[in-house]
Structure formats: C-alpha cells, structure tokens
Design a protein around this motif. Structure first.
Motif, PDB file in Angstrom:
ATOM      1  N   PRO A 451      14.317 -20.741 -54.051  1.00  9.29           N
ATOM      2  CA  PRO A 451      14.179 -21.949 -54.880  1.00  9.29           C
ATOM      3  C   PRO A 451      13.411 -21.697 -56.178  1.00  9.29           C
ATOM      4  CG  PRO A 451      12.970 -22.170 -52.802  1.00  9.29           C
ATOM      5  CD  PRO A 451      13.806 -20.941 -52.688  1.00  9.29           C
ATOM      6  N   ALA A 452      12.489 -20.746 -56.153  1.00  5.01           N
ATOM      7  CA  ALA A 452      11.769 -20.426 -57.392  1.00  5.01           C
ATOM      8  C   ALA A 452      12.727 -19.804 -58.404  1.00  5.01           C
ATOM      9  CB  ALA A 452      10.607 -19.479 -57.103  1.00  5.01           C
ATOM     10  N   ALA A 453      13.609 -18.932 -57.912  1.00  5.14           N
ATOM     11  CA  ALA A 453      14.564 -18.272 -58.807  1.00  5.14           C
ATOM     12  C   ALA A 453      15.557 -19.270 -59.384  1.00  5.14           C
ATOM     13  CB  ALA A 453      15.308 -17.174 -58.053  1.00  5.14           C
ATOM     14  N   LEU A 454      15.790 -20.363 -58.649  1.00  2.55           N
ATOM     15  CA  LEU A 454      16.772 -21.344 -59.121  1.00  2.55           C
ATOM     16  C   LEU A 454      16.137 -22.479 -59.915  1.00  2.55           C
ATOM     17  CD1 LEU A 454      19.072 -21.521 -55.965  1.00  2.55           C
ATOM     18  CD2 LEU A 454      19.241 -20.009 -57.948  1.00  2.55           C
ATOM     19  N   SER A 455      14.815 -22.413 -60.077  1.00  3.34           N
ATOM     20  CA  SER A 455      14.108 -23.523 -60.733  1.00  3.34           C
ATOM     21  C   SER A 455      14.510 -23.730 -62.186  1.00  3.34           C
ATOM     22  CB  SER A 455      12.605 -23.297 -60.697  1.00  3.34           C
ATOM     23  OG  SER A 455      12.134 -23.459 -59.399  1.00  3.34           O
ATOM     24  N   TYR A 456      14.998 -22.660 -62.835  1.00  2.00           N
ATOM     25  CA  TYR A 456      15.340 -22.802 -64.248  1.00  2.00           C
ATOM     26  C   TYR A 456      16.821 -23.090 -64.443  1.00  2.00           C
ATOM     27  CZ  TYR A 456      10.744 -20.981 -65.150  1.00  2.00           C
ATOM     28  OH  TYR A 456       9.394 -20.819 -65.193  1.00  2.00           O
ATOM     29  N   ASN A 457      17.559 -23.157 -63.336  1.00  2.00           N
ATOM     30  CA  ASN A 457      18.991 -23.400 -63.507  1.00  2.00           C
ATOM     31  C   ASN A 457      19.487 -24.423 -62.486  1.00  2.00           C
ATOM     32  OD1 ASN A 457      19.224 -21.361 -61.247  1.00  2.00           O
ATOM     33  ND2 ASN A 457      18.498 -20.062 -62.920  1.00  2.00           N
ATOM     34  N   LEU A 458      20.049 -23.959 -61.345  1.00  2.00           N
ATOM     35  CA  LEU A 458      20.670 -24.909 -60.421  1.00  2.00           C
ATOM     36  C   LEU A 458      19.723 -26.006 -59.957  1.00  2.00           C
ATOM     37  CD1 LEU A 458      22.784 -22.483 -58.192  1.00  2.00           C
ATOM     38  CD2 LEU A 458      23.482 -23.825 -60.182  1.00  2.00           C
ATOM     39  N   MET A 459      18.441 -25.641 -59.783  1.00  4.73           N
ATOM     40  CA  MET A 459      17.517 -26.640 -59.244  1.00  4.73           C
ATOM     41  C   MET A 459      16.578 -27.207 -60.295  1.00  4.73           C
ATOM     42  SD  MET A 459      16.600 -24.958 -55.560  1.00  4.73           S
ATOM     43  CE  MET A 459      15.157 -25.996 -55.399  1.00  4.73           C
ATOM     44  N   SER A 460      16.973 -27.120 -61.564  1.00  3.09           N
ATOM     45  CA  SER A 460      16.030 -27.573 -62.592  1.00  3.09           C
ATOM     46  C   SER A 460      15.799 -29.078 -62.540  1.00  3.09           C
ATOM     47  CB  SER A 460      16.514 -27.144 -63.977  1.00  3.09           C
ATOM     48  OG  SER A 460      17.764 -27.722 -64.229  1.00  3.09           O
ATOM     49  N   ASN A 461      16.683 -29.800 -61.849  1.00  3.27           N
ATOM     50  CA  ASN A 461      16.468 -31.246 -61.747  1.00  3.27           C
ATOM     51  C   ASN A 461      15.675 -31.652 -60.522  1.00  3.27           C
ATOM     52  OD1 ASN A 461      17.920 -31.736 -64.050  1.00  3.27           O
ATOM     53  ND2 ASN A 461      19.872 -31.667 -62.913  1.00  3.27           N
ATOM     54  N   VAL A 462      15.460 -30.697 -59.616  1.00  4.10           N
ATOM     55  CA  VAL A 462      14.703 -31.021 -58.412  1.00  4.10           C
ATOM     56  C   VAL A 462      13.222 -30.870 -58.726  1.00  4.10           C
ATOM     57  CG1 VAL A 462      14.366 -30.439 -55.990  1.00  4.10           C
ATOM     58  CG2 VAL A 462      16.575 -30.003 -57.102  1.00  4.10           C
ATOM     59  N   THR A 463      12.494 -31.980 -58.726  1.00  6.99           N
ATOM     60  CA  THR A 463      11.081 -31.843 -59.071  1.00  6.99           C
ATOM     61  C   THR A 463      10.182 -32.464 -58.016  1.00  6.99           C
ATOM     62  OG1 THR A 463      11.190 -33.871 -60.364  1.00  6.99           O
ATOM     63  CG2 THR A 463      11.467 -31.813 -61.568  1.00  6.99           C
ATOM     64  N   ILE A 464       8.987 -31.883 -57.896  1.00  8.83           N
ATOM     65  CA  ILE A 464       7.955 -32.442 -57.035  1.00  8.83           C
ATOM     66  C   ILE A 464       6.781 -32.761 -57.945  1.00  8.83           C
ATOM     67  CG2 ILE A 464       6.495 -32.025 -55.012  1.00  8.83           C
ATOM     68  CD1 ILE A 464       8.398 -29.682 -54.363  1.00  8.83           C
ATOM     69  N   MET A 465       6.310 -33.972 -57.908  1.00 10.17           N
ATOM     70  CA  MET A 465       5.253 -34.420 -58.812  1.00 10.17           C
ATOM     71  C   MET A 465       5.558 -34.013 -60.256  1.00 10.17           C
ATOM     72  SD  MET A 465       2.024 -33.369 -56.427  1.00 10.17           S
ATOM     73  CE  MET A 465       0.825 -33.632 -57.728  1.00 10.17           C
ATOM     74  N   LYS A 467       7.172 -31.540 -61.336  1.00  6.62           N
ATOM     75  CA  LYS A 467       7.246 -30.103 -61.625  1.00  6.62           C
ATOM     76  C   LYS A 467       8.430 -29.487 -60.909  1.00  6.62           C
ATOM     77  CE  LYS A 467       2.237 -29.189 -61.884  1.00  6.62           C
ATOM     78  NZ  LYS A 467       1.939 -30.308 -62.711  1.00  6.62           N
ATOM     79  N   THR A 468       9.043 -28.494 -61.542  1.00  8.37           N
ATOM     80  CA  THR A 468      10.085 -27.763 -60.818  1.00  8.37           C
ATOM     81  C   THR A 468       9.413 -26.964 -59.714  1.00  8.37           C
ATOM     82  OG1 THR A 468       9.840 -25.912 -62.321  1.00  8.37           O
ATOM     83  CG2 THR A 468      11.584 -27.501 -62.829  1.00  8.37           C
ATOM     84  N   TRP A 469      10.225 -26.452 -58.781  1.00 10.69           N
ATOM     85  CA  TRP A 469       9.631 -25.777 -57.621  1.00 10.69           C
ATOM     86  C   TRP A 469       8.708 -24.637 -58.045  1.00 10.69           C
ATOM     87  CZ3 TRP A 469       8.122 -26.135 -52.866  1.00 10.69           C
ATOM     88  CH2 TRP A 469       7.739 -24.974 -52.197  1.00 10.69           C
ATOM     89  N   ILE A 470       9.135 -23.829 -58.998  1.00 11.14           N
ATOM     90  CA  ILE A 470       8.310 -22.663 -59.356  1.00 11.14           C
ATOM     91  C   ILE A 470       6.977 -23.122 -59.958  1.00 11.14           C
ATOM     92  CG2 ILE A 470       9.297 -22.259 -61.679  1.00 11.14           C
ATOM     93  CD1 ILE A 470       9.144 -19.211 -60.947  1.00 11.14           C
ATOM     94  N   ASP A 471       7.027 -24.152 -60.782  1.00 14.90           N
ATOM     95  CA  ASP A 471       5.776 -24.649 -61.353  1.00 14.90           C
ATOM     96  C   ASP A 471       4.902 -25.282 -60.274  1.00 14.90           C
ATOM     97  OD1 ASP A 471       6.442 -23.803 -63.833  1.00 14.90           O
ATOM     98  OD2 ASP A 471       7.155 -25.749 -64.552  1.00 14.90           O
ATOM     99  N   PHE A 472       5.566 -25.957 -59.344  1.00 12.41           N
ATOM    100  CA  PHE A 472       4.808 -26.596 -58.273  1.00 12.41           C
ATOM    101  C   PHE A 472       4.149 -25.540 -57.384  1.00 12.41           C
ATOM    102  CE2 PHE A 472       4.555 -28.494 -53.983  1.00 12.41           C
ATOM    103  CZ  PHE A 472       3.662 -29.516 -54.276  1.00 12.41           C
ATOM    104  N   ALA A 473       4.890 -24.477 -57.052  1.00 14.77           N
ATOM    105  CA  ALA A 473       4.332 -23.418 -56.207  1.00 14.77           C
ATOM    106  C   ALA A 473       3.139 -22.769 -56.907  1.00 14.77           C
ATOM    107  CB  ALA A 473       5.405 -22.365 -55.905  1.00 14.77           C
ATOM    108  N   ASP A 474       3.282 -22.547 -58.214  1.00 13.75           N
ATOM    109  CA  ASP A 474       2.190 -21.949 -58.963  1.00 13.75           C
ATOM    110  C   ASP A 474       0.992 -22.895 -59.020  1.00 13.75           C
ATOM    111  OD1 ASP A 474       0.889 -20.068 -60.578  1.00 13.75           O
ATOM    112  OD2 ASP A 474       1.505 -21.127 -62.389  1.00 13.75           O
ATOM    113  N   PHE A 475       1.301 -24.178 -59.193  1.00 18.26           N
ATOM    114  CA  PHE A 475       0.249 -25.188 -59.232  1.00 18.26           C
ATOM    115  C   PHE A 475      -0.512 -25.215 -57.901  1.00 18.26           C
ATOM    116  CE2 PHE A 475      -0.623 -29.742 -58.206  1.00 18.26           C
ATOM    117  CZ  PHE A 475      -1.572 -30.008 -59.171  1.00 18.26           C
ATOM    118  N   LEU A 476       0.229 -25.218 -56.790  1.00 15.25           N
ATOM    119  CA  LEU A 476      -0.410 -25.218 -55.478  1.00 15.25           C
ATOM    120  C   LEU A 476      -1.291 -23.989 -55.296  1.00 15.25           C
ATOM    121  CD1 LEU A 476       2.000 -26.144 -52.530  1.00 15.25           C
ATOM    122  CD2 LEU A 476      -0.051 -27.329 -53.321  1.00 15.25           C
ATOM    123  N   CYS A 477      -0.735 -22.816 -55.606  1.00 21.05           N
ATOM    124  CA  CYS A 477      -1.481 -21.579 -55.372  1.00 21.05           C
ATOM    125  C   CYS A 477      -2.690 -21.478 -56.294  1.00 21.05           C
ATOM    126  CB  CYS A 477      -0.599 -20.356 -55.607  1.00 21.05           C
ATOM    127  SG  CYS A 477       0.572 -20.084 -54.288  1.00 21.05           S
TER     128      CYS A 477
END
Ligand code: TRP
Length: 544
Positions: A451-465, A467-477
């Motif tokens: 999902p992180a790899a797809l955050s800039y393309n297929l999943m760019s519309n899927v957001t949590i708070m 943020k896209t998944w990759i940004d959210f994962a980075d935010f959490l960590c």
C-alpha cells in the motif's frame, strides 16, 4: 538493578562484537545516515518552511530540529545504547532481563511493530533511488529535448515572470492590488490573459536566435527531472518492483550476519558519500541561488512555525538518529565493555546532523538557482533537484550515477539496521533460526509495503486522517511510535537503572563533554517531559 544475573558479566562474545570503535561508529552512523538526511530532512524543511515560494523560510524548523537533537536526541541515544550494552540483548529481552515479567517488555514489542512498519515504507522510497541509479546509468536524463513539452516550458516561463520584479508590477496593474501570495497568483484565472500574452512573447523570444535556443535547452534540462519524477511515481508496478529489489538487497546483507558485511562496507562507502557531498557543496555554493538557500535554511524565521512544525522537528530527530525503535539497543549489545558511549553518540549525532544540513544546502541551492518548482510539498526534491545539478555539470551523468549509488548505500545501511533489530529480536525471543527470521520478516514487510508503494498512484485517493497510506505510516512511526519508544527508554534508563548502573556505563573519563549530572537530568526529566508535552499538544490539536 533488580535482576538476579548481572548482565554485565556476560560479555557475550558468542553474539559477535564490533571489530573496532570506528567500525561501531560507522555502523551506528550508517544506521543514522540515510534517507532521513538526504530525502526527508530537505523535504520537511521545504514543506515546513512554507515552500520556496513566498519569501518564507525553514529557519524556525531547522533551529527547533537542532534543539531537539541536542536535548532529546543525544541523551536518548546514550540511554538506548546503554540499555543494549548492559543487557547484551535485543529490545524485548533487554527490558525483560532487567524487569522480568512486567509490562516493560512491551516497549520492546512496540519497537518490533515500528520496525516492520518503518522498513515497509522506507523500502519504497529507497526503491526510488534504485530506479534513479538505473535512469542515470542508462542516460535517461539526456532525453530532455524531445520529452519536455511546450506547455511545460510555458508554465515555467509564467512562474519565472510572476516571481520577477517586472512581473510583480504587472500583476499589481492587472489585479488592481498586490496579490495575496505569488504562489496563488500562478493559478489565478483572472491572470489568464496576462499569462497568455507574457508566455507568447517569451516563447517567441526563445525561438528567435541561438542564444534563445540555448536558453530553451537549459530550461528543458531543469524541467525534465520533474516530468520524469511525476511519471515515475504514477507507475504502480515500478514502485512495487523497486521496493522489492531494495528489500532483497537488505535481506542479502542481513542473512550474512552483522559485523563482516555491514562493517566492512560502511568503512568504505560512508566516507565516499561524505566526500561526494562536500564536493557538490563546494560547487553549489558557487551558484547564485546559494545565498538564498542559506538564508532560507538558516535565517531564524518563525512565521511558519506552528505546533506541527515542532512535532515534525521532534519526529525527524528520532527518525534521523534511528532512535526509539531498538536499533541502538541491538547495536549497543554488540559493544565491548569499555567502549565509550558519550563519544560514540557525539560522533553519530554530529555526522548525522552535518549530512542533513549539507544535503539541504545542496538541494536548496539548486532549487533557488534554477527556479525549480517543487510539487507535493517537495517530497521529490532529492529526485527532481539533484538531476538538474548533474545535467549541468561536465561528466555529470557519471557523477549522478555515483551519487544515487551512494544514496542507495546510505539507505541500505539504515534498512539493514531496521531489519537486523527485528530479526535479532525474533532470534533471541523465539529461538528462530536467523534464516527463517530474515525470510519471514522480510516477506511480511514487503506485503505491508505494497500500500505504501501504491500511495502515489492507485491508492492516492485512499486517505486516513487526510494522509495517504505512506504519509500516514510515516506519521505514525516518526511522530508517535518512535517518540513513545524513546520516552519509555529514557524513563527506563533514568529510573529503573540505579545511579550506580548509569555511572558504571558513563565513567568520569568519558563524560568530559557531557557531565554525568546533565545526562541524568536530561534523561530523567527534561527529555520525557518534552516528549509528553509535544505528544499531548498533538493529541489535543488532532482532536479539536
Ligand atoms: N535514521 C535512518 C535515516 O535517517 C532511518 C532509520 C534507520 C531509523 N534505522 C532506524 C529510524 C531505526 C528509526 C529507527 O534514514
């Protein structure tokens, strides 16, 4: 210490030790120096500094970052290494051996969870550097001439006009007042006619003579990397593929065990990276954008500082120094009894901070010298600004390849440390074989990374708070898990370890530059309170 066995007596030679002090510093430095310095710090400076647009600056962010490194980073780093060195084991076991059968061991569990998540998205960004090495080796950067469309050139011409003094005057006439912000003026529909007229005129001028043609070709060189980058991150399978390749490289090293591979390569390639950065820095400081870059980064400017700047700066200090995830517990566990924690930590902190600052000066000099327009808050600036520099240097393409290879290496030493910490924990806790641990953990990480790899393309519309998944994962960590891990660590070393325990690890001879009482106050009170304050601020900010 309440544990029945004295952890210090088991100078676990069977676990392997570092070959030399330098070896340890380079390996810990290798863990610290990575994408955090070369990609994330310049990116955060860009986005927290309000972008390079409207005369704002990242000085506030940089200053808060430096403070966070000194007040939180240094003591927590010493604490983390101390725990590893004393207990000679990995995150969960380290807490367990000092306070058996308590909840403390779950700080270790948090470290492991962070490790999985962190490595999963770290591999994606590291994969970008692999793609960029391939791009440089295959001379993809020399195709700029055909690839850049007239429309892109016109956009840039308009941008340059809006930001020029001549442009400002024209905007005032057209709008009847000073534009609220120049970056907004770029896309203001009221200015469409002016835009058409101005870009027509400029475009014609560029066609006219040889001088214009040369200018046009230079312009295309600066635009091409942006285009390549947006096309690349829009490509889902490439993202997944390169993340896989990078992870496979990490697995290759970790399978072989720690000291041989990591230590030997770190000794050669870390200094090489440093030398190349210094050479580039020297070159970049000769460009006319360098002054602007320096003032953007270092002029204390607090207009852009908000609560989230503080949170980002703190998170980045943890991320960049590899804190709060047990990496340094693990690396500390390979230390010898009389190794000096203070000087090792200082070396790592200084090296790490210097490299982040040098990389930023290089990248921002390019941004300002060539008027580069960064998209997406600057996430791509390591990949869009650097090729511009190389395309303009003689022999630049070779240097470009060398540069990205060294970035891969820096990312690799960091990724190794993440995987190693998780693997060593599974080996120590569940008696898994090293091989089994490496394969299973990396497979899980890879899946988590998709999902992180797809955050800039297929999943760019899927957001949590938002943020896209990759940004959210980075935010959490970076902004939650690592600071909480660091908080727990400092409390553990500050209060569970006795003063005598601490003093044994920090004998007076080692403490010339970091007096023991200062360490004690920082690790027991100041660091924990600061982390709690920032996290609470965040929590309430987020709830409101
Ligand atoms: N410090 C590394 C970087 O700047 C990232 C990293 C490696 C890390 N190991 C870590 C971050 C452990 C936190 C914990 O790229």
């Amino acid at each position: 210490m309440s544990s029945s066995k004295d952890p210090c007596s088991s100078a676990a030679s069977s676990r392997g030790n570092w070959g030399s002090k330098l070896g340890f510093i380079l390996a810990a430095g290798g863990s610290a120096v990575g994408l955090g310095n070369l990609w994330k710090f310049p990116y955060l400076a860009y986005s927290n500094g309000g972008g390079a647009g409207d005369q704002q600056g990242a000085g506030g962010f940089v200053l808060i970052y430096l403070l966070a490194v000194l007040v939180l980073g240094l003591p927590i780093m010493i604490a983390e290494m101390m725990l590893g060195k004393r207990t000679q084991t990995t995150p969960i076991g380290a807490f367990e051996s000092v306070r058996p059968h308590t909840l403390w061991k779950h700080v270790g569990t948090l470290c492991v969870i962070t490790g999985f998540l962190l490595l999963s998205y770290y591999s994606v960004i590291a994969g970008w550097t692999v793609e960029y090495t391939v791009k440089s080796v295959t001379s993809e950067f020399s195709n700029y001439d055909q690839a850049v469309s007239e429309e892109m050139v016109r956009e840039q011409l308009w941008h340059d006009f809006v930001y020029s003094s001549e442009g400002e005057a024209a905007l005032i006439i057209e709008l009847g007042q000073k534009p609220e912000s120049l970056s907004k003026a770029l896309t203001d529909p009221k200015l469409n006619t002016l835009k058409q007229v101005v870009t027509d005129q400029e475009w014609k001028r560029l066609q006219q003579n040889e001088e214009g043609q040369a200018k046009l070709s230079e312009l295309k060189k600066t635009l091409y990397p942006q285009k390549l980058f947006s096309e690349f991150i829009a490509h889902p399978w490439k993202q997944v593929l390169w993340a896989f390749v990078f992870l496979a490289m990490t697995v290759g090293v970790v399978i072989g065990g720690v000291s041989k591979g990591i230590e030997r390569w770190s000794k050669i390639l870390m200094p090489a990276l440093f030398v190349l950065l210094i050479v580039l820095l020297g070159r970049m400081l000769m460009l006319d954008g360098a002054g602007k870059a320096l003032s953007f980064l270092f002029r204390p400017s607090f207009e852009t500082v908000t609560a989230s700047t503080v949170l980002n700066a703190m998170g980045q200090a943890f991320f960049s120094l590899s804190l709060g995830m047990g990496v340094l517990i693990t690396y500390g566990s390979y230390m010898k009894k009389d190794d000096n924690l203070v000087s090792s930590s200082y070396s790592v902190v200084i090296m790490d901070t210097l490299i982040a600052l040098i990389a930023s000066v290089i990248i921002f000099s390019a941004i300002f010298s060539y008027n580069l327009v960064m998209k997406d808050g600057g996430t791509g600036n390591l990949f869009t600004a650097m090729p511009v520099i190389f395309m303009k240097l003689p022999g630049g393409i070779l240097l470009c390849a060398a540069f990205y290879i060294l970035v891969i290496f820096a990312a690799l030493t960091s990724a190794i440390s993440m995987l190693e910490a998780v693997v060593a924990t599974f080996v120590d806790e569940f008696k898994w074989s090293r091989k089994k641990a490496v394969y299973i953990i990396s497979a899980v990480t890879f899946v988590l990374g998709i999902p992180a790899a797809l955050s800039y393309n297929l999943m760019s519309n899927v957001t949590i708070m938002g943020k896209t998944w990759i940004d959210f994962a980075d935010f959490l960590c970076s902004n939650w898990f690592m600071p909480i891990g660091g908080l727990m660590l400092s409390l553990f070393v500050g209060f569970v370890f006795t003063k005598k325990d601490q003093q044994e690890e920090l004998p007076e001879a080692h403490c010339k530059w970091f007096p023991f009482p200062l360490f004690r106050v920082l690790v027991r009170y100041i660091a924990p309170v600061l982390v709690v304050v920032v996290l609470l601020g965040m929590l309430f900010g987020a709830i409101q």
